[in-house]
Design an enzyme around this catalytic site. Structure first.
Site, PDB file in Angstrom:
ATOM      1  CB  SER A 124      47.927  24.055  -4.351  1.00  0.00           C
ATOM      2  OG  SER A 124      47.163  24.317  -3.209  1.00  0.00           O
ATOM      3  CE1 TYR A 149      43.987  20.603  -7.121  1.00  0.00           C
ATOM      4  CE2 TYR A 149      44.233  21.386  -4.858  1.00  0.00           C
ATOM      5  CZ  TYR A 149      44.354  21.594  -6.225  1.00  0.00           C
ATOM      6  OH  TYR A 149      44.860  22.782  -6.682  1.00  0.00           O
ATOM      7  CE  LYS A 153      47.360  21.211  -8.563  1.00  0.00           C
ATOM      8  NZ  LYS A 153      47.565  21.577  -9.955  1.00  0.00           N
TER       9      LYS A 153
HETATM   10  P1  NAD Z   1      40.044  25.845 -13.849  1.00  0.00           P
HETATM   11  O1  NAD Z   1      39.274  24.583 -13.665  1.00  0.00           O
HETATM   12  O2  NAD Z   1      39.298  27.094 -14.053  1.00  0.00           O
HETATM   13  O3  NAD Z   1      41.068  25.677 -15.071  1.00  0.00           O
HETATM   14  C1  NAD Z   1      41.632  24.435 -15.422  1.00  0.00           C
HETATM   15  C2  NAD Z   1      41.430  24.268 -16.937  1.00  0.00           C
HETATM   16  O4  NAD Z   1      42.022  23.030 -17.339  1.00  0.00           O
HETATM   17  C3  NAD Z   1      39.949  24.206 -17.336  1.00  0.00           C
HETATM   18  O5  NAD Z   1      39.735  25.111 -18.398  1.00  0.00           O
HETATM   19  C4  NAD Z   1      39.731  22.751 -17.780  1.00  0.00           C
HETATM   20  O6  NAD Z   1      38.780  22.671 -18.811  1.00  0.00           O
HETATM   21  C5  NAD Z   1      41.132  22.359 -18.223  1.00  0.00           C
HETATM   22  N1  NAD Z   1      41.447  20.935 -18.117  1.00  0.00           N
HETATM   23  C6  NAD Z   1      41.274  20.116 -17.037  1.00  0.00           C
HETATM   24  N2  NAD Z   1      41.728  18.884 -17.321  1.00  0.00           N
HETATM   25  C7  NAD Z   1      42.234  18.921 -18.585  1.00  0.00           C
HETATM   26  C8  NAD Z   1      42.856  17.968 -19.432  1.00  0.00           C
HETATM   27  N3  NAD Z   1      43.051  16.715 -19.036  1.00  0.00           N
HETATM   28  N4  NAD Z   1      43.239  18.358 -20.669  1.00  0.00           N
HETATM   29  C9  NAD Z   1      43.045  19.626 -21.099  1.00  0.00           C
HETATM   30  N5  NAD Z   1      42.467  20.575 -20.339  1.00  0.00           N
HETATM   31  C10 NAD Z   1      42.057  20.215 -19.094  1.00  0.00           C
HETATM   32  O7  NAD Z   1      41.044  25.958 -12.609  1.00  0.00           O
HETATM   33  P2  NAD Z   1      41.965  27.176 -12.150  1.00  0.00           P
HETATM   34  O8  NAD Z   1      41.423  27.714 -10.891  1.00  0.00           O
HETATM   35  O9  NAD Z   1      42.236  28.072 -13.292  1.00  0.00           O
HETATM   36  O10 NAD Z   1      43.277  26.370 -11.766  1.00  0.00           O
HETATM   37  C11 NAD Z   1      44.338  26.200 -12.672  1.00  0.00           C
HETATM   38  C12 NAD Z   1      45.402  25.339 -12.016  1.00  0.00           C
HETATM   39  O11 NAD Z   1      45.840  25.964 -10.821  1.00  0.00           O
HETATM   40  C13 NAD Z   1      44.936  23.933 -11.622  1.00  0.00           C
HETATM   41  O12 NAD Z   1      45.988  23.025 -11.877  1.00  0.00           O
HETATM   42  C14 NAD Z   1      44.685  24.066 -10.147  1.00  0.00           C
HETATM   43  O13 NAD Z   1      44.832  22.843  -9.480  1.00  0.00           O
HETATM   44  C15 NAD Z   1      45.757  25.053  -9.740  1.00  0.00           C
HETATM   45  N6  NAD Z   1      45.413  25.776  -8.514  1.00  0.00           N
HETATM   46  C16 NAD Z   1      44.235  26.461  -8.434  1.00  0.00           C
HETATM   47  C17 NAD Z   1      43.901  27.133  -7.255  1.00  0.00           C
HETATM   48  C18 NAD Z   1      42.593  27.877  -7.120  1.00  0.00           C
HETATM   49  O14 NAD Z   1      42.200  28.193  -6.006  1.00  0.00           O
HETATM   50  N7  NAD Z   1      41.902  28.219  -8.195  1.00  0.00           N
HETATM   51  C19 NAD Z   1      44.771  27.116  -6.179  1.00  0.00           C
HETATM   52  C20 NAD Z   1      45.990  26.417  -6.294  1.00  0.00           C
HETATM   53  C21 NAD Z   1      46.294  25.757  -7.477  1.00  0.00           C
HETATM   54  C1  UD1 Z   2      41.118  25.076  -0.560  1.00  0.00           C
HETATM   55  C2  UD1 Z   2      42.269  24.096  -0.695  1.00  0.00           C
HETATM   56  C3  UD1 Z   2      43.331  24.630  -1.617  1.00  0.00           C
HETATM   57  C4  UD1 Z   2      42.734  25.074  -2.924  1.00  0.00           C
HETATM   58  C5  UD1 Z   2      41.640  26.100  -2.631  1.00  0.00           C
HETATM   59  C6  UD1 Z   2      40.984  26.586  -3.894  1.00  0.00           C
HETATM   60  C7  UD1 Z   2      42.912  22.665   1.178  1.00  0.00           C
HETATM   61  C8  UD1 Z   2      43.582  22.582   2.513  1.00  0.00           C
HETATM   62  N1  UD1 Z   2      42.854  23.859   0.612  1.00  0.00           N
HETATM   63  O1  UD1 Z   2      41.585  26.190   0.165  1.00  0.00           O
HETATM   64  O2  UD1 Z   2      44.267  23.621  -1.881  1.00  0.00           O
HETATM   65  O3  UD1 Z   2      43.755  25.626  -3.692  1.00  0.00           O
HETATM   66  O4  UD1 Z   2      40.650  25.492  -1.818  1.00  0.00           O
HETATM   67  O5  UD1 Z   2      40.398  25.552  -4.590  1.00  0.00           O
HETATM   68  O6  UD1 Z   2      42.454  21.687   0.666  1.00  0.00           O
HETATM   69  N2  UD1 Z   2      34.636  29.027   4.003  1.00  0.00           N
HETATM   70  C9  UD1 Z   2      33.447  29.270   4.659  1.00  0.00           C
HETATM   71  N3  UD1 Z   2      32.281  29.005   4.002  1.00  0.00           N
HETATM   72  C10 UD1 Z   2      32.249  28.504   2.723  1.00  0.00           C
HETATM   73  C11 UD1 Z   2      33.487  28.280   2.050  1.00  0.00           C
HETATM   74  C12 UD1 Z   2      34.664  28.534   2.722  1.00  0.00           C
HETATM   75  O7  UD1 Z   2      33.441  29.704   5.807  1.00  0.00           O
HETATM   76  O8  UD1 Z   2      31.157  28.268   2.186  1.00  0.00           O
HETATM   77  C13 UD1 Z   2      35.912  29.336   4.694  1.00  0.00           C
HETATM   78  C14 UD1 Z   2      36.825  28.139   4.899  1.00  0.00           C
HETATM   79  O9  UD1 Z   2      36.517  27.486   6.100  1.00  0.00           O
HETATM   80  C15 UD1 Z   2      38.199  28.803   4.896  1.00  0.00           C
HETATM   81  C16 UD1 Z   2      38.036  29.985   3.936  1.00  0.00           C
HETATM   82  O10 UD1 Z   2      36.632  30.231   3.868  1.00  0.00           O
HETATM   83  O11 UD1 Z   2      38.500  29.312   6.176  1.00  0.00           O
HETATM   84  C17 UD1 Z   2      38.553  29.704   2.529  1.00  0.00           C
HETATM   85  O12 UD1 Z   2      37.988  28.493   2.054  1.00  0.00           O
HETATM   86  P1  UD1 Z   2      38.133  28.029   0.513  1.00  0.00           P
HETATM   87  O13 UD1 Z   2      37.802  29.157  -0.379  1.00  0.00           O
HETATM   88  O14 UD1 Z   2      37.340  26.779   0.367  1.00  0.00           O
HETATM   89  O15 UD1 Z   2      39.684  27.741   0.329  1.00  0.00           O
HETATM   90  P2  UD1 Z   2      40.674  26.860   1.251  1.00  0.00           P
HETATM   91  O16 UD1 Z   2      39.933  25.827   1.975  1.00  0.00           O
HETATM   92  O17 UD1 Z   2      41.549  27.788   1.996  1.00  0.00           O
END
Ligand code: NAD
Ligand code: UD1
Length: 331
Positions: A124, A149, A153
Site C-alpha cells: 500500500s 495496518y 505492510k
Molecule cells: P478484502 O478484505 O476485500 O479482501 C481480502 C480477502 O482476504 C477477503 O476475502 C478475506 O476473507 C481474506 N482473508 C483475510 N484474512 C485471511 C486469512 N488469514 N486467510 C485466508 N483469507 C483471508 O480486501 P481488498 O481490498 O481486496 O484488499 C486485498 C489486499 O490489498 C489486502 O492485503 C489489503 O491490505 C491490500 N490493499 C488494499 C487496499 C484497498 O484500498 N482496498 C489498498 C492497499 C492495499
Molecule cells: C486509507 C489508508 C490506506 C488504505 C486505504 C484503503 C492511510 C494513511 N491510508 O487511505 O493505507 O489503503 O485507506 O483502505 O492509512 N474522506 C472523507 N469522508 C469519509 C471518508 C474519507 O472526507 O467519510 C476523505 C479522507 O479524509 C481522504 C479521502 O476521503 O482525504 C480518502 O479517504 P479513504 O477512502 O479513507 O482512504 P485514505 O485515507 O486515503
C-alpha cells in the site's frame, strides 16, 4: 501450472481472478471468507465463463496450505489475504500482526517447502509514511507507518527483501496500491463492506443509496485546490490488470517494487461532484473536522510501472464513479 490467489474472493482479489481467467490462466483461490462471500465464485464464473478451484481455509493453517500445494502444481502466488482496516488496526493491533505478518510467514514457508518461489504481494502507498512531498516515487523508500495496518505492510515488504537476500531464487513483486475504487463493468462484483464504511467511495455509495444520511467531508482547510483531501483513485480493474502484467514480467529472480496508481490527484469534492453528475444522484454532505492521521494530498508517480511492466491505468474518474454505483444498483 496454476496460480494460487490468497484472498481471491475479496474485493481486489476477485477482480484479479477475473483478469487471470480472461488470460486463460489456471487459478486456485484460498480464502477464509472473513471479509467476503462464496457467492463471488458464481459471479466470477458468470463473468468469465470459467471456473476456478476454491479452498475455504486460512493462510495461517499450515496443514491446509500443504494440502493445497500437494494437490496442485502451483507455479506462483498472488497474495491478497489480510486485514485492511486502518482504524480497526489501531483497536486490535495483535490480530493485524497475526493475520497479516504471521499469515504471510506461513504462506512463504509453505511456498519454500514446495519449491514455489514466485510471489506478488499487495502492499500500500501507506508504507511511504509522510515523506513531505505529495508525489510518491518508489525510490523514496519506506517511512514511518501511521497505523498498525501500515506497519504490517512495511514489515512484510522488509521480510520479503530479507528472504530474497537469503535465497536468490525468489522472484518477488511488491505492488503499492493507491486508492482502489470502482467495480467490474458487469456490476456483479465490487466492494461491499459490512457496517459503516471508513473509506470514501463505500460511504458515498451508501449515502447515495439512502442507507446513510450524509457524508462527512473530513476537512476543507487543507492546502489543496478546494481545501479537501486529495488522493490517487484507481479503478479496481486497472489495478487487477496490473497484477497480471506484474506476474508476466516476473521472469528473473529479484525484488521488484512498483506503484499502482494513475498519477492524478482528485479531491473529496471532485469525487462527490463527479459521482453526482455521472450517476444523476444526490450525495448529501457536510463539512466535518479533519480526520486524525490524514495527509492533505498524495498521488503516485506511475512511471516505473509503465516502463517496467508495460502497465498504465486506462479508466478515468467518471468510469470509477459510474461502475461503483452500477455495482450498488445491481445488488
Ligand atoms: P478484502 O478484505 O476485500 O479482501 C481480502 C480477502 O482476504 C477477503 O476475502 C478475506 O476473507 C481474506 N482473508 C483475510 N484474512 C485471511 C486469512 N488469514 N486467510 C485466508 N483469507 C483471508 O480486501 P481488498 O481490498 O481486496 O484488499 C486485498 C489486499 O490489498 C489486502 O492485503 C489489503 O491490505 C491490500 N490493499 C488494499 C487496499 C484497498 O484500498 N482496498 C489498498 C492497499 C492495499
Ligand atoms: C486509507 C489508508 C490506506 C488504505 C486505504 C484503503 C492511510 C494513511 N491510508 O487511505 O493505507 O489503503 O485507506 O483502505 O492509512 N474522506 C472523507 N469522508 C469519509 C471518508 C474519507 O472526507 O467519510 C476523505 C479522507 O479524509 C481522504 C479521502 O476521503 O482525504 C480518502 O479517504 P479513504 O477512502 O479513507 O482512504 P485514505 O485515507 O486515503
Amino acid at each position: 501450472m496454476s496460480i494460487l490467489v490468497t484472498g481471491g474472493t475479496g474485493y481486489i482479489g476477485s477482480h484479479t481472478v477475473v483478469e487471470l481467467l480472461n488470460e486463460n490462466k489456471e487459478v486456485i483461490i484460498i480464502d477464509n471468507l472473513c471479509n467476503s462471500s462464496k457467492d463471488v465464485l458464481e459471479k466470477i464464473e458468470k463473468i468469465t465463463g470459467k471456473k476456478c478451484k476454491f479452498y475455504e481455509a486460512d493462510i495461517r493453517d499450515e496443514k491446509a496450505l500443504e494440502k493445497i500445494f500437494n494437490e496442485n502444481k502451483i507455479e506462483s502466488v498472488i497474495h491478497f489475504a489480510g486485514l485492511k482496516g486502518v482504524g480497526e488496526s489501531v483497536e486490535i493491533p495483535l490480530e493485524y500482526y497475526d493475520n497479516n505478518v504471521y499469515g504471510t510467514i506461513k504462506l512463504l514457508e509453505a511456498m519454500k517447502k514446495f519449491g514455489c518461489k514466485k510471489i506478488v504481494f499487495s502492499s500500500s502507498a501507506t508504507v511511504y509514511g509522510d515523506p513531505g512531498t505529495p508525489k510518491y516515487v518508489e525510490e523514496m523508500g519506506r517511512g514511518k507507518a501511521s497505523s498498525p495496518y501500515g506497519a504490517t505492510k512495511a514489515v512484510i515488504e522488509e521480510m520479503l527483501e530479507n528472504l530474497y537476500a537469503s535465497d536468490k531464487e525468489w522472484t518477488i513483486s511488491i505492488l503499492r496500491y493507491f486508492n482502489p475504487i470502482g467495480a467490474h463493468e458487469s456490476g456483479l462484483i465490487g466492494e461491499n463492506p459490512n457496517g459503516i464504511p471508513n473509506n470514501l467511495m463505500p460511504y458515498i455509495q451508501k449515502v447515495a443509496a439512502g442507507e446513510l444520511k450524509e457524508l462527512s467531508v473530513f476537512g476543507n482547510d487543507y492546502d489543496t485546490k478546494d481545501g479537501t483531501g486529495v488522493r490517487d483513485y484507481i479503478h479496481v480493474v486497472d489495478l487487477a490488470i496490473g497484477h497480471v502484467k506484474a506476474l508476466e514480467k516476473l521472469t528473473k529472480p529479484g525484488v521488484y517494487i512498483h506503484n499502482l496508481g494513475t498519477g492524478c490527484g482528485y479531491s473529496v469534492l471532485d469525487i462527490v461532484n463527479t459521482f453526482e453528475r455521472v450517476n444523476n444522484v444526490k450525495v448529501n454532505y457536510k463539512i466535518a473536522p479533519r480526520r486524525p492521521g490524514d495527509l492533505a494530498m498524495y498521488y503516485a508517480d506511475p512511471t516505473k510501472a509503465k516502463k517496467e511492466l508495460g502497465w498504465e491505468a486506462k479508466r478515468g474518474i467518471e468510469e470509477m464513479c459510474r461502475d461503483s454505483w452500477n455495482f450498488v444498483k445491481n445488488k
